[in-house]
Design an enzyme around this catalytic site. Structure first.
Site, PDB file in Angstrom:
ATOM      1  N   LYS A   1     -10.327 -20.293  -6.536  1.00 37.91           N
ATOM      2  CA  LYS A   1     -11.208 -19.222  -6.067  1.00 37.91           C
ATOM      3  C   LYS A   1     -10.922 -17.967  -6.904  1.00 37.91           C
ATOM      4  CE  LYS A   1     -11.062 -15.651  -3.484  1.00 37.91           C
ATOM      5  NZ  LYS A   1     -12.042 -14.734  -4.108  1.00 37.91           N
TER       6      LYS A   1
ATOM      7  N   GLY B   1     -16.396 -17.055  -3.868  1.00 39.50           N
ATOM      8  CA  GLY B   1     -16.636 -16.448  -2.552  1.00 39.50           C
ATOM      9  C   GLY B   1     -15.627 -15.375  -2.255  1.00 39.50           C
TER      10      GLY B   1
ATOM     11  N   GLY C   1     -12.435 -13.536  -0.572  1.00 38.71           N
ATOM     12  CA  GLY C   1     -11.079 -13.829  -0.120  1.00 38.71           C
ATOM     13  C   GLY C   1     -10.949 -13.718   1.385  1.00 38.71           C
TER      14      GLY C   1
ATOM     15  N   GLY D   1     -10.117 -17.293   1.924  1.00 41.04           N
ATOM     16  CA  GLY D   1      -8.717 -17.189   1.478  1.00 41.04           C
ATOM     17  C   GLY D   1      -7.758 -17.921   2.407  1.00 41.04           C
TER      18      GLY D   1
ATOM     19  N   GLU E   1       2.221 -13.682  -7.871  1.00 37.30           N
ATOM     20  CA  GLU E   1       2.307 -12.697  -8.961  1.00 37.30           C
ATOM     21  C   GLU E   1       1.624 -11.447  -8.417  1.00 37.30           C
ATOM     22  OE1 GLU E   1       3.903 -13.147 -11.690  1.00 37.30           O
ATOM     23  OE2 GLU E   1       4.160 -15.302 -11.678  1.00 37.30           O
TER      24      GLU E   1
ATOM     25  N   CYS F   1      -1.078  -5.194 -13.913  1.00 36.62           N
ATOM     26  CA  CYS F   1       0.091  -5.263 -13.037  1.00 36.62           C
ATOM     27  C   CYS F   1       1.364  -4.922 -13.807  1.00 36.62           C
ATOM     28  CB  CYS F   1       0.184  -6.656 -12.456  1.00 36.62           C
ATOM     29  SG  CYS F   1       0.029  -7.909 -13.724  1.00 36.62           S
TER      30      CYS F   1
ATOM     31  N   GLU G   1       1.249   1.660  -6.818  1.00 36.84           N
ATOM     32  CA  GLU G   1       0.502   1.222  -7.985  1.00 36.84           C
ATOM     33  C   GLU G   1      -0.852   1.935  -8.004  1.00 36.84           C
ATOM     34  OE1 GLU G   1      -0.556  -2.945  -7.961  1.00 36.84           O
ATOM     35  OE2 GLU G   1       0.143  -3.067 -10.024  1.00 36.84           O
TER      36      GLU G   1
HETATM   37  P1  NAP Z   1      -6.481  -8.459  -4.259  1.00 34.22           P
HETATM   38  O1  NAP Z   1      -7.381  -7.598  -3.488  1.00 34.22           O
HETATM   39  O2  NAP Z   1      -5.191  -8.842  -3.682  1.00 34.22           O
HETATM   40  O3  NAP Z   1      -7.349  -9.719  -4.659  1.00 34.22           O
HETATM   41  C1  NAP Z   1      -6.847 -10.788  -5.411  1.00 34.22           C
HETATM   42  C2  NAP Z   1      -7.520 -12.044  -4.958  1.00 34.22           C
HETATM   43  O4  NAP Z   1      -7.200 -12.284  -3.597  1.00 34.22           O
HETATM   44  C3  NAP Z   1      -9.034 -12.015  -5.045  1.00 34.22           C
HETATM   45  O5  NAP Z   1      -9.496 -13.283  -5.437  1.00 34.22           O
HETATM   46  C4  NAP Z   1      -9.424 -11.715  -3.623  1.00 34.22           C
HETATM   47  O6  NAP Z   1     -10.709 -12.169  -3.279  1.00 34.22           O
HETATM   48  C5  NAP Z   1      -8.386 -12.504  -2.860  1.00 34.22           C
HETATM   49  N1  NAP Z   1      -8.231 -12.089  -1.479  1.00 34.22           N
HETATM   50  C6  NAP Z   1      -8.557 -10.903  -0.898  1.00 34.22           C
HETATM   51  N2  NAP Z   1      -8.259 -10.936   0.415  1.00 34.22           N
HETATM   52  C7  NAP Z   1      -7.724 -12.157   0.674  1.00 34.22           C
HETATM   53  C8  NAP Z   1      -7.218 -12.796   1.833  1.00 34.22           C
HETATM   54  N3  NAP Z   1      -7.173 -12.163   2.995  1.00 34.22           N
HETATM   55  N4  NAP Z   1      -6.739 -14.051   1.720  1.00 34.22           N
HETATM   56  C9  NAP Z   1      -6.748 -14.687   0.528  1.00 34.22           C
HETATM   57  N5  NAP Z   1      -7.240 -14.145  -0.589  1.00 34.22           N
HETATM   58  C10 NAP Z   1      -7.712 -12.896  -0.523  1.00 34.22           C
HETATM   59  O7  NAP Z   1      -6.115  -7.830  -5.659  1.00 34.22           O
HETATM   60  P2  NAP Z   1      -7.091  -7.214  -6.693  1.00 34.22           P
HETATM   61  O8  NAP Z   1      -7.484  -5.889  -6.152  1.00 34.22           O
HETATM   62  O9  NAP Z   1      -8.150  -8.166  -7.049  1.00 34.22           O
HETATM   63  O10 NAP Z   1      -6.142  -7.113  -7.987  1.00 34.22           O
HETATM   64  C11 NAP Z   1      -5.282  -6.061  -8.226  1.00 34.22           C
HETATM   65  C12 NAP Z   1      -3.866  -6.399  -7.817  1.00 34.22           C
HETATM   66  O11 NAP Z   1      -3.424  -7.578  -8.457  1.00 34.22           O
HETATM   67  C13 NAP Z   1      -2.877  -5.350  -8.228  1.00 34.22           C
HETATM   68  O12 NAP Z   1      -1.991  -5.085  -7.177  1.00 34.22           O
HETATM   69  C14 NAP Z   1      -2.133  -5.974  -9.394  1.00 34.22           C
HETATM   70  O13 NAP Z   1      -0.857  -5.502  -9.628  1.00 34.22           O
HETATM   71  C15 NAP Z   1      -2.140  -7.396  -9.038  1.00 34.22           C
HETATM   72  N6  NAP Z   1      -2.015  -8.211 -10.232  1.00 34.22           N
HETATM   73  C16 NAP Z   1      -0.838  -8.854 -10.448  1.00 34.22           C
HETATM   74  C17 NAP Z   1      -0.672  -9.640 -11.581  1.00 34.22           C
HETATM   75  C18 NAP Z   1       0.608 -10.367 -11.850  1.00 34.22           C
HETATM   76  O14 NAP Z   1       0.618 -11.254 -12.686  1.00 34.22           O
HETATM   77  N7  NAP Z   1       1.679 -10.073 -11.177  1.00 34.22           N
HETATM   78  C19 NAP Z   1      -1.723  -9.765 -12.474  1.00 34.22           C
HETATM   79  C20 NAP Z   1      -2.905  -9.098 -12.223  1.00 34.22           C
HETATM   80  C21 NAP Z   1      -3.035  -8.330 -11.071  1.00 34.22           C
HETATM   81  P3  NAP Z   1     -11.975 -11.171  -3.296  1.00 34.22           P
HETATM   82  O15 NAP Z   1     -12.225 -10.848  -4.691  1.00 34.22           O
HETATM   83  O16 NAP Z   1     -13.055 -11.972  -2.699  1.00 34.22           O
HETATM   84  O17 NAP Z   1     -11.585  -9.982  -2.468  1.00 34.22           O
END
Ligand code: NAP
Ligand code: MG
Length: 475
Positions: A171, A202, A204, A208, A246, A280, A380
């Protein structure tokens, strides 16, 4: 308008059970440019069952054949590199010329490394004491990926999973699914057996939980925010899945007292403003010796002001827009918060860059006089905003660097080799970047502390998808 109306399950393009459609907005123009279907939990269930049926045959396919499939995927993705670079740019704003390298060709080179590692799954190790160990695939995996590196994050997970003999359900972020349709088309084209790779697009918040709690899933790998990562681990706990996380970061960059400060600042500004700072691993807390602090801020201003912000299709652009208007609002709030907390605005600020009147653009912003207790130094920001913090001596620099909930990346610039190693060994983070190296698709990547669990890329990335079995033989 780009329109997708099917998801990919069990080797077939099928309609989602629901009728929800996600509209993708180009953050540079604020216009809707694509539509994709939104899957429901029942679609995830079908995909997981298909992945379960495919697991035994796929995991027992000779590794050399799995390698050949992955080689073929690399080849077909490379043929579509221009389309991929452009779609990713439209989805999340990165300039197309950068997209081609870091978002497309780099990850394909990482996938090639996994292809080459596949045969290591066949290794049998004999041990003293009359037993051998073999490696096996973990099983059915689910993947949830973010929007900042759409294809990169997919390959970091699907690549080692396929090499190990796992099957998967992906996803992608709701904001950046387009490259994953191409990935699925390529899997179909190279004849990857049905059910080995499944794509459900779809929200999360809707699917999710099924992806992290489904009893037929053996491993869930998530990249995204720490908050969602924690929820996923909790929901995976009842079925004792392997959980790879991650998560976020707030990474330090120490400029040692012996460093050429202008060179180090120039490097870190460009490295940390790349992808509009939405990384990140962004080195977002710059620690400078107090004797060099004002000089560092002067250089930082000059370099930040020289970075071109604007049209992501233009080759001269360094920073495109942030990924969405919501992302822009959040970053602007942090800039305002930093100033309210007493930071000095060295350059940048909350207004739109000059000459730009729409889109999710943010000026490259440098905050001076930051102390490590301010929200801008602890949380962050995920944008082109860097905090400069002065230090008195090396011990204090290391203490400030490690005074964070996170531990994903870190960096330093020092001339003396002993200083480099002494500081690098004390930083509590999964990677330390010394004197400005490029990203490595072979080196282990992952977090300490609240930045996550597990490692991605290269041989360590493959280990995540591997079970080690001991075979003990009696007389
Ligand atoms: P996010 O809101 O946590 O979303 C990441 C993924 O999780 C998306 O596919 C999102 O789907 C899904 N998601 C959201 N709510 C969920 C739930 N309740 N259950 C399961 N999945 C769910 O993060 P983001 O805003 O996209 O990305 C930014 C963050 O990612 C930052 O904190 C960054 O540091 C971190 N990041 C970490 C790395 C690493 O390698 N450590 C790399 C890149 C980014 P939807 O799109 O449908 O909401
Ligand atoms: Mg989000």
């Amino acid at each position: 308008m780009i329109e997708h109306n099917k998801i990919y399950i069990d080797g077939q393009w099928v309609e989602s059970s629901g009728d929800g459609i996600s509209h993708l907005v180009n953050p540079a123009t604020e216009e809707v440019f694509a539509k994709v279907p939104m899957a429901l939990p029942e679609d995830v269930d079908k995909a997981v069952r298909a992945a379960r049926r495919a697991f035994i045959p796929w995991s027992q396919t000779p590794a050399v054949e799995r390698k050949a499939y992955i080689d073929a995927i690399c080849e077909k993705l490379t043929e579509r590199k221009d389309e991929l670079a452009s779609l990713i740019s439209q989805e999340m704003g990165i300039p197309v010329h950068f997209s081609m390298g870091i978002q497309v060709m780099g990850p394909i080179s990482g996938l090639q490394i996994f292809a080459n590692l596949a045969e290591s799954m066949d290794e049998v190790t004999e041990h003293d004491g009359g037993y051998i160990t073999v490696k096996e695939a973990v099983g059915v995996c689910s993947f949830i990926t973010p929007w900042n590196f759409p294809l990169f994050q997919v390959i970091a997970k699907v690549g080692p999973a396929l090499a190990a003999g796992c099957t998967c359900v992906l996803k992608p972020s709701e904001q950046t699914p387009l490259c994953t349709f191409i990935f699925a088309e390529v899997c179909e084209q190279v004849g990857l057996p049905a059910g080995v790779f499944n794509l459900v697009t779809g929200k999360g918040s809707v699917i999710g939980d099924t992806l992290s709690s489904h009893p037929e899933i053996d491993l869930v790998s998530f990249t995204g925010s720490t908050e969602v990562g924690i929820d996923i681990a909790k929901s995976a706990a009842t079925s004792v899945k392997r959980v790879c996380q991650e998560l976020g970061g707030k990474s330090p960059f120490i400029i040692a007292e012996d460093a050429p400060v202008a060179k180090a600042v120039k490097y870190v500004i460009k490295d940390s403003m790349f992808n509009s700072g939405q990384m990140c691993v962004q080195l977002s807390r710059i620690l400078v010796h107090e004797s060099q602090y004002e000089e560092a801020l002067e250089v930082a201003k000059t370099v930040a002001d020289s970075l071109v912000v604007g049209d992501p299709t233009d080759k001269g652009t360094f920073l495109g827009p942030l990924s969405s208007m919501q992302a822009r609002d959040s970053v602007v709030r942090y800039i305002e918060k930093g100033l309210a907390e007493g930071a000095r605005l060295v350059t940048g600020g909350p207004e739109l860059p000059e000459g730009i009147d729409k889109g999710a653009f943010v000026k490259p912003t440098i905050l001076g006089d930051v102390n490590n207790d301010m929200a801008v130094a602890r949380e962050e920001i995920f944008g082109p905003v860097l905090c400069f913090i002065p230090y008195k001596d090396e011990a204090e620099a290391i203490a400030i660097a490690n005074d964070t909930d996170f531990g994903l990346s870190s960096g330093l610039w020092a001339e003396d080799k002993d200083t480099q190693m002494r500081i690098a060994k004390q930083l509590r983070a999964g990677q330390v970047k010394v004197n400005g190296p490029a990203f490595s698709f072979a080196a282990p990547f992952g977090g300490y502390k609240m930045s996550g669990n597990g490692r991605e890329w290269g041989a360590s990335g493959l280990v995540e998808y591997t079970e080690e079995k001991a075979i003990l033989t009696g007389r």
